[in-house]
Design a protein around this motif. Structure first.
Motif, PDB file in Angstrom:
ATOM      1  N   UNK A   1      74.121  23.956  51.464  1.00  0.00           N
ATOM      2  CA  UNK A   1      74.070  24.569  50.136  1.00  0.00           C
ATOM      3  C   UNK A   1      74.626  25.985  50.124  1.00  0.00           C
ATOM      4  N   UNK A   2      74.312  26.743  51.182  1.00  0.00           N
ATOM      5  CA  UNK A   2      74.628  28.163  51.183  1.00  0.00           C
ATOM      6  C   UNK A   2      76.112  28.456  51.233  1.00  0.00           C
ATOM      7  N   UNK A   3      76.460  29.569  50.671  1.00  0.00           N
ATOM      8  CA  UNK A   3      77.832  30.067  50.713  1.00  0.00           C
ATOM      9  C   UNK A   3      77.803  31.443  51.356  1.00  0.00           C
ATOM     10  N   UNK A   4      78.574  31.612  52.393  1.00  0.00           N
ATOM     11  CA  UNK A   4      78.512  32.848  53.151  1.00  0.00           C
ATOM     12  C   UNK A   4      79.399  33.950  52.585  1.00  0.00           C
TER      13      UNK A   4
ATOM     14  N   UNK B   1      66.344  30.742  48.067  1.00  0.00           N
ATOM     15  CA  UNK B   1      67.179  29.707  48.674  1.00  0.00           C
ATOM     16  C   UNK B   1      67.642  28.705  47.617  1.00  0.00           C
ATOM     17  N   UNK B   2      66.724  28.345  46.721  1.00  0.00           N
ATOM     18  CA  UNK B   2      67.070  27.382  45.673  1.00  0.00           C
ATOM     19  C   UNK B   2      68.179  27.909  44.761  1.00  0.00           C
ATOM     20  N   UNK B   3      68.222  29.221  44.598  1.00  0.00           N
ATOM     21  CA  UNK B   3      69.244  29.827  43.743  1.00  0.00           C
ATOM     22  C   UNK B   3      70.441  30.341  44.552  1.00  0.00           C
ATOM     23  N   UNK B   4      70.514  29.942  45.816  1.00  0.00           N
ATOM     24  CA  UNK B   4      71.624  30.303  46.702  1.00  0.00           C
ATOM     25  C   UNK B   4      71.739  31.811  46.931  1.00  0.00           C
ATOM     26  N   UNK B   5      70.621  32.517  46.812  1.00  0.00           N
ATOM     27  CA  UNK B   5      70.593  33.940  47.158  1.00  0.00           C
ATOM     28  C   UNK B   5      70.198  34.051  48.629  1.00  0.00           C
TER      29      UNK B   5
ATOM     30  N   UNK C   1      57.215  33.977  52.024  1.00  0.00           N
ATOM     31  CA  UNK C   1      57.807  32.673  52.316  1.00  0.00           C
ATOM     32  C   UNK C   1      58.108  31.922  51.027  1.00  0.00           C
ATOM     33  N   UNK C   2      57.163  31.946  50.098  1.00  0.00           N
ATOM     34  CA  UNK C   2      57.375  31.214  48.846  1.00  0.00           C
ATOM     35  C   UNK C   2      58.508  31.820  48.027  1.00  0.00           C
ATOM     36  N   UNK C   3      58.626  33.146  48.048  1.00  0.00           N
ATOM     37  CA  UNK C   3      59.743  33.750  47.316  1.00  0.00           C
ATOM     38  C   UNK C   3      61.061  33.457  48.006  1.00  0.00           C
ATOM     39  N   UNK C   4      61.043  33.365  49.343  1.00  0.00           N
ATOM     40  CA  UNK C   4      62.288  33.042  50.050  1.00  0.00           C
ATOM     41  C   UNK C   4      62.793  31.661  49.653  1.00  0.00           C
TER      42      UNK C   4
ATOM     43  N   UNK D   1      59.427  28.803  37.550  1.00  0.00           N
ATOM     44  CA  UNK D   1      60.623  29.526  37.149  1.00  0.00           C
ATOM     45  C   UNK D   1      60.524  31.027  37.323  1.00  0.00           C
ATOM     46  N   UNK D   2      61.029  31.748  36.322  1.00  0.00           N
ATOM     47  CA  UNK D   2      61.065  33.205  36.399  1.00  0.00           C
ATOM     48  C   UNK D   2      59.661  33.804  36.470  1.00  0.00           C
ATOM     49  N   UNK D   3      58.707  33.194  35.781  1.00  0.00           N
ATOM     50  CA  UNK D   3      57.340  33.720  35.794  1.00  0.00           C
ATOM     51  C   UNK D   3      56.751  33.631  37.195  1.00  0.00           C
ATOM     52  N   UNK D   4      57.036  32.552  37.896  1.00  0.00           N
ATOM     53  CA  UNK D   4      56.552  32.404  39.276  1.00  0.00           C
ATOM     54  C   UNK D   4      57.194  33.443  40.183  1.00  0.00           C
ATOM     55  N   UNK D   5      58.490  33.630  40.029  1.00  0.00           N
ATOM     56  CA  UNK D   5      59.195  34.625  40.836  1.00  0.00           C
ATOM     57  C   UNK D   5      58.628  36.013  40.583  1.00  0.00           C
ATOM     58  N   UNK D   6      58.376  36.352  39.323  1.00  0.00           N
ATOM     59  CA  UNK D   6      57.840  37.659  38.971  1.00  0.00           C
ATOM     60  C   UNK D   6      56.463  37.865  39.589  1.00  0.00           C
ATOM     61  N   UNK D   7      55.628  36.856  39.527  1.00  0.00           N
ATOM     62  CA  UNK D   7      54.268  36.982  40.085  1.00  0.00           C
ATOM     63  C   UNK D   7      54.313  37.144  41.603  1.00  0.00           C
TER      64      UNK D   7
END
Length: 281
Positions: free
Chosen positions: A250-253, A168-172, A161-164, A118-124
């Motif tokens: 999934x993506x929205x442009x 992607x999972x959050x549609x950003x 790559x892992x952050x991308x 989750x957020x902790x992984x993203x932060x790291x």
């Protein structure tokens, strides 16, 4: 035991070693080289390996004395006899010194990312990416520096790559593109599947023309640098993009800002008429 002073070792993108906020004063360049060499090998190196790496000499009484003098100067410059330790014949930077380096921050953050979610992984992952401000010791061309340089670049690429994937999972989608671009710019030789992923994300964020342009640059890169051609599935993906098919379900442009980053050029800019088209998009 002496008190370890506050140190800061920067080796990614630039080389800077500070002691109590001030540049370390080296009695000899070889003392600095010793510290940097040991930073590239946290597990430690023997005296003979150090002599060979720094002076390119065989172990003799003369080179052994040179090593002892340099070791003393390096410890003195770092402000503590415990800054460089010796155990079972291997010399290494102490844990306190290593923890003061940007290299440590890079790998410690990656380690934390592997054990969190989750957020902790993203932060790291973000901490790891921020720690990497460029290649390891870019001014040193020795083999030992090049080996470490490639390892650290690979670690940074993996973090991007892992952050991308998280983006992607959050549609950003636009942020996923930026991280993929950063990864491919650092190492365009990574798996072709990541170029496919970027094509897919670009088709969402910037449209089929940007995705097709990346495909064409990738084809040129394969031809010029590897004398190779894209895999059949990459060619098929490119044809789907050109036909305007919706690749990502999934993506929205609509709300994604344009990024206009080319991973196969040093400055991220697309030359020629295509750049003008992008600016008008």
């Amino acid at each position: 035991m002496t008190t370890m002073p506050t140190l800061s070792l920067r080796s990614l993108g630039r080389t800077e070693i500070l002691r109590e906020g001030q540049p370390v004063k080296w009695c000899a360049e070889s003392a600095r080289d010793l510290v940097l060499f040991l930073l590239s090998s946290p597990e430690g190196q023997t005296r003979d390996e150090i002599i060979d790496a720094i002076w390119h000499e065989d172990p003799t009484a003369r080179s052994g004395n040179r090593f002892r003098v340099t070791l003393h100067r390096a410890r003195t410059a770092l402000g503590s006899l415990e800054s460089i330790t010796e155990e079972y014949g291997a010399y290494r930077l102490s844990d306190d010194v290593l923890r003061a380096s940007d290299v440590f921050t890079l790998y410690a953050s990656l380690g934390q990312a592997e054990s969190t979610e989750g957020d902790a992984r993203f932060f790291s992952l973000s901490q790891a990416i921020e720690a990497y401000t460029g290649d390891f010791l870019p001014h040193i061309q020795a083999d030992w520096a090049q080996t470490a340089r490639e390892e650290h670049r690979a670690a940074y690429t993996r973090a991007c790559i892992e952050r991308s994937v998280l983006h992607c999972e959050h549609l950003h989608c636009d942020l996923a593109v930026r991280d993929l671009v950063a990864a491919l710019r650092a190492d365009p030789f990574i798996g072709e599947n990541y170029h496919q992923k970027l094509m897919t994300c670009l088709s969402v964020v910037e449209g089929k023309y940007a995705a097709t342009e990346h495909y064409r640059r990738f084809v040129k890169f394969l031809h010029d640098d590897l004398s190779d051609t894209p895999m059949p599935e990459t060619v098929e993906l490119a044809e789907q993009v050109k036909a305007g098919e919706r690749i990502c379900q999934r993506g929205e442009r609509e709300d994604a800002p344009l990024t206009h980053n080319c991973p196969l050029t040093s400055d991220g800019r697309c030359p020629g008429h295509y750049a003008e088209l992008l600016q008008l998009a």
